[in-house]
Design a protein around this motif. Structure first.
Motif, PDB file in Angstrom:
ATOM      1  N   ARG A   6     148.241  49.124  49.886  1.00 29.74           N
ATOM      2  CA  ARG A   6     146.878  49.631  49.787  1.00 29.74           C
ATOM      3  C   ARG A   6     146.500  49.842  48.323  1.00 29.74           C
ATOM      4  NH1 ARG A   6     141.693  50.527  51.676  1.00 29.74           N
ATOM      5  NH2 ARG A   6     140.921  52.492  50.877  1.00 29.74           N
ATOM      6  N   GLY A  31     136.936  59.288  56.003  1.00 29.07           N
ATOM      7  CA  GLY A  31     138.298  59.777  56.030  1.00 29.07           C
ATOM      8  C   GLY A  31     138.527  61.256  56.249  1.00 29.07           C
ATOM      9  N   GLU A  98     138.820  56.541  49.835  1.00 31.48           N
ATOM     10  CA  GLU A  98     138.818  56.254  51.259  1.00 31.48           C
ATOM     11  C   GLU A  98     137.505  56.649  51.915  1.00 31.48           C
ATOM     12  OE1 GLU A  98     142.225  58.132  52.999  1.00 31.48           O
ATOM     13  OE2 GLU A  98     143.621  56.655  52.140  1.00 31.48           O
ATOM     14  N   ASN A 328     134.974  51.271  58.391  1.00 38.14           N
ATOM     15  CA  ASN A 328     135.939  51.733  57.392  1.00 38.14           C
ATOM     16  C   ASN A 328     137.302  51.914  58.056  1.00 38.14           C
ATOM     17  OD1 ASN A 328     137.465  53.184  55.527  1.00 38.14           O
ATOM     18  ND2 ASN A 328     135.836  54.636  55.037  1.00 38.14           N
ATOM     19  N   ASN A 330     139.609  53.664  57.240  1.00 33.15           N
ATOM     20  CA  ASN A 330     140.031  55.057  57.164  1.00 33.15           C
ATOM     21  C   ASN A 330     139.207  55.985  58.048  1.00 33.15           C
ATOM     22  OD1 ASN A 330     141.838  54.583  54.747  1.00 33.15           O
ATOM     23  ND2 ASN A 330     139.869  53.967  53.891  1.00 33.15           N
TER      24      ASN A 330
END
Length: 442
Positions: A6, A31, A98, A328, A330
Motif C-alpha cells: 500500500r 476510513g 485513506e 474507497n 478503506n
C-alpha cells in the motif's frame, strides 16, 4: 493488502501525479467512520460522496438525490456530498491518505494496475458487464472497480446561430474544413472567439481525447499505438487532434489570451454567442443550454456535432462512459456505498437529465442525441488485451508525456502562440519521448 505494498503504491501515485505534500482530508465519511451497514447488508449509517459536479451541489440537485435515496433506505442516516472544483487535483492529494470519501469518481490519473490499491472490486467484468456498459476502462485482471454514471458521445458543442450567421450549415467533415469554418466565423465581423480552449482550467483540454478513435474509426487505436514508436503523424488520431489544436491557435482562431480563460464563464460566453465552439463531450449540452437561458439567450442555439472527419463516407463518434463511480477501499460502509452507485444509475434520472446515454445496457437515448445517433456511427473502444491493461499508462508515464495531464497540451498551445516549435517539431519531440517510454517499459 499488505501495508508495505500500500505504501509503495501511494508513493508511486504521488510521484506520477506530481502531488502536493500530504494533507489531511476533510471527509468524515470514509476510513474513520463508525457507521456500518446492517449485518444483513441493508444500507444504513452514513457515507460521504465526492463529486465533480459542483453546479449540481450548489443548485440543490444533490439534495434531492439524497432525500430520494434516504426515502428508499430509511436506515441511512446521512449522505454527505462534497463538490470539488479542481476534482482531479484535490482527489489525487486526498488519496495520499485513506480519507477520500466512500463513493467517488475514479480520477483519470489512476492507472489500471493501481485500481485495486485504492478502490473496492465491484465484481468481475463478466458480472458487471451483464448489466452495465463501458466498464472496461476501470477494470483490471478481470475485476471491475468502477461503473460509469452516464454515457457520452464525443464531438464538439457549438452555438448554431453563430455558425449559421457565418454561412456554415453543414458539419465540417475534414480537419481543414473545421479550420475553414472557424475562419469564416472570425471573418464574419463580430467579436467572437471561434474556438475556446479553456486553457487556464486545463482539464477541458483533455476532452479532445474523445476524438481519439473517431479520427480513424478504429476501436483498437489505443491498442495499436502501444506497438508504435510514432503515434503523432499527420493522419494518425493523435496527430489530427493535436495538430488541429496547434493550427487553430497558430492561426488566431481561439480566444485572445488563453491564460485568462474561465470554465464557468465560458458556458455563458457560448450561450450568448461570444464563443462559437468548444470541444467537449455531449454531457456539456444541458449545461451550455442552461447557461444560455440564464443569460437571456436561447438554449435552442446550443447544438452538437461529431468529430470533423469522415471515414468511408461516414462520421464516427466514440461512445463511452463518463466518470466511473468507485468505492474507497478503506470505506467502513461499503454496502451503503454500493447501494448509492446502483441507485444513482437506475433511479436518480441523472443520465437523462444530462442528455447522456444510459450506462445500463439497452438504456434509453435522450431526445437531445436522437438525431445525432441517426447521422453518426457510434463506436466503443475495445479493451486492452489481457495482461496489457496497464501498458498504455506505463508507456505514457515512462515517456514523461503523461497525456492525462493537460500540461502537455498547454505547452503545445504555448508553442503555437509563440512559434517556439513548429507542429512537426512538436510531433517529433513527442514521438521521441514515446519511443523512449516504450523502450523503457519493454
Amino acid at each position: 493488502m499488505f501495508p508495505q505494498k500500500r505504501r509503495t503504491r501511494l508513493m508511486a501515485f504521488a510521484a506520477a501525479g506530481s502531488l502536493l505534500a500530504l494533507t489531511a482530508a476533510c471527509s468524515s465519511g470514509s476510513g474513520d467512520s463508525d457507521d456500518q451497514a446492517n449485518d444483513d447488508g441493508t444500507p444504513s449509517g452514513e457515507i460521504t460522496v465526492l463529486t465533480w459536479r459542483t453546479d449540481l451541489v450548489e443548485d440543490g440537485t444533490f439534495d434531492t438525490y439524497v432525500e430520494e435515496f434516504k426515502a428508499k433506505y430509511p436506515e441511512v442516516t446521512d449522505v454527505k456530498v462534497e463538490g470539488l472544483t479542481d476534482y482531479e487535483g484535490e482527489v489525487k492529494t486526498r488519496m495520499n491518505t485513506e480519507n477520500y470519501g466512500d463513493v467517488l469518481a475514479i480520477p483519470g490519473s489512476v492507472t489500471p494496475d493501481q485500481l485495486g490499491d485504492f478502490f473496492e472490486p465491484l465484481g468481475t467484468q463478466e458480472e458487471i458487464g451483464a448489466e452495465y456498459q463501458w466498464i472496461n476502462d476501470k477494470s483490471f485482471e478481470g475485476q471491475s472497480y468502477g461503473i460509469p454514471v452516464v454515457g457520452n458521445v464525443q464531438g464538439f458543442v457549438y452555438n448554431k446561430r453563430v455558425w449559421e450567421e457565418a454561412g456554415i450549415t453543414e458539419f465540417p467533415d475534414t480537419p481543414e474544413a473545421f479550420l475553414e469554418a472557424l475562419q469564416a466565423i472570425k471573418d464574419n465581423g463580430v467579436e467572437i472567439a471561434p474556438l475556446y480552449t479553456n486553457y487556464k482550467d486545463g482539464w477541458p483540454l483533455s476532452q479532445w481525447d474523445g476524438w481519439l478513435g473517431a479520427v480513424s474509426a478504429d476501436p483498437d487505436w489505443k491498442n495499436k499505438i502501444v506497438e508504435s514508436d510514432t503515434p503523432w503523424t499527420e493522419d494518425s488520431d493523435y496527430g489530427v487532434v493535436d495538430g488541429l489544436i496547434y493550427d487553430a491557435v497558430a492561426q488566431g482562431l481561439t480566444e485572445a489570451d488563453p491564460t485568462t480563460t474561465n470554465w464557468e464563464e465560458s458556458k455563458r460566453l457560448l450561450g450568448t454567442g461570444e464563443v462559437a465552439t468548444m470541444v467537449l463531450g455531449s454531457w456539456a449540452i444541458p449545461q451550455m443550454a442552461a447557461a444560455a437561458e440564464a443569460a437571456g439567450a436561447s438554449g435552442d442555439d446550443i447544438a452538437y456535432a461529431p468529430t470533423p472527419v469522415k471515414v468511408d463516407g461516414k462520421f464516427h463518434s466514440v461512445a463511452g462512459g463518463d466518470y466511473n463511480l468507485g468505492i474507497n477501499v478503506n470505506s467502513q460502509n461499503k454496502a451503503t456505498a454500493r447501494a448509492w452507485i446502483d441507485w444513482f444509475n437506475h433511479e436518480s434520472g441523472f443520465s437523462e437529465s444530462q442528455a447522456g446515454l444510459s450506462p445500463i445496457i439497452d438504456g434509453p437515448v435522450p431526445a437531445a442525441l436522437t438525431s445525432f445517433v441517426e447521422e453518426v456511427e457510434l463506436i466503443t473502444l475495445n479493451p486492452a488485451p489481457e495482461g496489457k491493461e496497464a501498458l498504455f499508462a506505463d508507456i505514457d508515464t515512462a515517456s514523461g508525456i503523461v497525456t492525462t495531464d493537460p500540461k502537455f497540451r498547454q505547452k503545445n498551445i504555448d508553442d503555437a502562440r509563440s512559434g517556439a516549435r513548429t507542429k512537426q517539431q512538436i510531433f517529433d519531440d513527442l514521438n521521441a519521448q514515446w519511443a523512449e517510454g516504450r523502450a523503457s517499459v519493454s
